[in-house]
Design an enzyme around this catalytic site. Structure first.
Site, PDB file in Angstrom:
ATOM      1  N   GLU A   1      19.582  25.080  64.352  1.00 29.93           N
ATOM      2  CA  GLU A   1      20.263  25.470  65.586  1.00 29.93           C
ATOM      3  C   GLU A   1      20.694  26.929  65.493  1.00 29.93           C
ATOM      4  OE1 GLU A   1      23.458  22.781  66.513  1.00 29.93           O
ATOM      5  OE2 GLU A   1      22.176  21.020  66.512  1.00 29.93           O
TER       6      GLU A   1
ATOM      7  N   HIS B   1      23.726  20.714  71.835  1.00 28.40           N
ATOM      8  CA  HIS B   1      24.916  20.394  71.029  1.00 28.40           C
ATOM      9  C   HIS B   1      26.170  20.341  71.902  1.00 28.40           C
ATOM     10  CE1 HIS B   1      26.244  20.493  66.559  1.00 28.40           C
ATOM     11  NE2 HIS B   1      27.100  19.776  67.262  1.00 28.40           N
TER      12      HIS B   1
END
Length: 535
Positions: free
Chosen positions: A269, A287
């Site tokens: 990420e 997220h």
């Protein structure tokens, strides 16, 4: 925003935090500077960090060793949220900086996101929305499935997982749960059926993950595990990237074995590309698990309260690197905290079966100390091999949530020839495991008994524990294997119950032991069990 008095503790808020949280600092007489964009300017942050006693952050601010070197006054870092990946914990600990998080402030929000993702998968809502807004009206294309009466498999039934299970039961789903720390009593209380992983994989129509990322949970849904799942299963991950083999999952989606997947977290990420992207039966969010107004407000208020309490009174709450210990008792207690945690960690690393209970016995002078902190340290050590996010503050509550019985016994009169003795027993579903330790006048914790066999071993970063038959030839074979592998022995401790009986070897080495070397050690004829442990 600032508040009075130059003698008051000073806190810097370097990420976006609720104005109500800033007001908590002010109301409690703390000087606070609110600079929410500063976390992205590491050079400017490094210039001014030396003026502050506390630093309140979210995820944008990176607390690195280099920044900590400039933070001469810093006493506490407060992270509004659960993840502290952006804080170098060992560096902070080395400098005596307490690191706090807010582990429970966003649990409901994350659980609700998992439920929302389940509905999005079941009814193909994102795909149907895109199609409809494009003017296509493809009514017959999007055939969904009902949630009612389906089997939900929950991997990890802790704080968030148990909320998901509760919501799913309210939706009239049947819930099966895999969690080595979930007791049968707690499962009954939650209304879920406790099963082993293979049974969950075979039965679940929907699988949702709610475990931390550790060495044991990494790729818990591996290629092999995915092959054991039910045809048409749907998989949800709102926990941590790395729990699922994303490449293998894409192949299972392409083949049709897995009907759909909904991911909020990814192995890398920010996820600008990923094997799952572009598949028509995949739903992805960036997220967002903790991203609700309520959750963000809750964690901001919680971290402001915790930091204020610490700076004004010394009280420690939700610290990830320090137990709840008062300043007066800390010097005397510190080596026993280390002993309890390392002794618990040693036994926890030997235990693979679900843990039902942890019993800690204190004998002698240690029985008169703050045993609550020591027990928290012991439980932390015992559970950390499976739950890396656990700390000395939240360990007791996590154990309670999972139905693990914690027992504490004190005897002011020592039963053995030690001024103080700590004995820990882990009651697992297969068998109990126990060991004892003490702290000598040098302040170093050591193991003095394992399985009723006397030993004398200091803890070291890398160690090998061997249970063997007390027969000639073992020590030579063992030493030769380590020598051939280029592994240097630092200390070598031996013990036995009687000549020719059961024996124990506890050795510290200078490097991590490979699985291949461990397998060769276990192949020595006298060896009954060998494990590598690390502290």
């Amino acid at each position: 925003m600032s508040a009075s008095s130059s003698s008051a503790p000073r806190v810097l808020v370097s990420d976006a935090l609720s104005p109500a949280a800033v007001k908590i600092f002010q109301d409690r007489g703390i000087h606070v500077d609110f600079e929410p964009a500063l976390g992205k300017d590491k050079d400017r942050l490094a210039e001014i960090i030396g003026d502050y006693d506390g630093l309140a952050i979210r995820s944008a601010t990176k607390v690195t060793p280099k920044l900590l070197e400039r933070a001469s006054r810093l006493k506490v870092v407060g992270r509004a949220g659960i993840g502290v990946d952006n804080v170098d914990i060992p560096a902070a600990t080395a400098r005596g900086v307490i690191v706090m998080n807010t582990p429970f402030g966003n649990s409901i929000t994350t659980a609700e996101h998992a439920i929302a993702m389940m509905f999005a998968l079941a009814r193909q809502i994102p795909q149907a929305d895109a199609s409809t807004q494009a003017g296509k009206w493809e009514k017959n294309k999007f055939m969904g499935v009902e949630i009612t009466a389906k089997v939900l498999g929950v991997i990890g039934c802790g704080n968030i997982g148990s909320i998901v299970a509760d919501r799913a039961i309210g939706l009239r789903m049947r819930v099966v749960a895999y969690d080595p720390f979930l007791s049968p009593e707690r499962a009954l209380e939650l209304g879920v059926e406790k099963v082993e992983l293979d049974e969950l994989l075979a039965r679940a129509d929907v699988i949702t993950l709610h475990v931390p990322l550790t060495d044991r949970t990494r790729n818990v849904l591996s290629r092999e595990a995915l092959a054991k799942t039910k045809q048409g299963v749907r998989i949800i991950n709102c926990a941590r990237g790395g729990l699922v083999d994303e490449v293998a999952l894409r192949e299972a989606l392409d083949s049709g074995h897995v009907a759909g997947a909904a991911f909020d977290v990814f192995s890398e990420e920010p996820a600008t590309e990923n094997p799952l992207f572009g598949h028509p039966n995949v739903v992805c969010t960036p997220h967002l698990g903790a991203s609700t107004t309520e959750a963000q407000e809750n964690v901001a208020l919680q971290v402001a309260e915790q930091m204020s309490t610490y700076l004004l009174t010394g009280g420690v709450e939700n610290a990830v690197n320090f137990p709840s210990i008062s300043a007066e008792e800390a010097p005397r207690l510190k080596p026993f905290v280390a002993l309890a945690e390392k002794l618990g960690s040693f036994l926890g690393q030997l235990t693979e079966a679900p843990i039902k209970g942890v019993r800690i016995e204190y004998e002698g002078a240690v029985a008169g100390m703050n045993t609550r902190a020591l027990t928290a340290a012991a439980v932390t050590g015992a559970l950390r091999p499976m739950l890396q996010d656990i700390n000395m503050v939240n360990a007791p509550s996590i154990a309670r949530e999972r139905g693990i019985v914690i027992e504490e016994m004190t005897r002011e009169n020592a039963q053995r020839d030690y001024e103080s003795l700590v004995r820990i027993t882990i009651d697992a579903e297969d068998m109990p495991r126990y060991a004892s330790g003490t702290v000598f006048h040098d302040g170093k914790p050591r193991v003095v008994e394992i399985r009723d066999i006397d030993v004398d071993a200091e803890f070291a970063p890398y160690m090998i524990y061997v249970r063997n038959a007390d027969e000639p030839g073992f020590i030579g074979a063992f030493g030769s294997l380590l020598g051939e592998a280029g592994v240097n022995i630092a200390t070598f401790s031996l013990g036995r119950d009687h000549p020719g009986g059961d024996a124990i070897c506890f050795v510290s080495v200078d490097q991590k032991v490979s699985d291949a070397l461990l397998a060769r050690i276990e192949a020595i004829p006298q060896v009954k069990r060998a494990r590598a442990v690390a502290f």
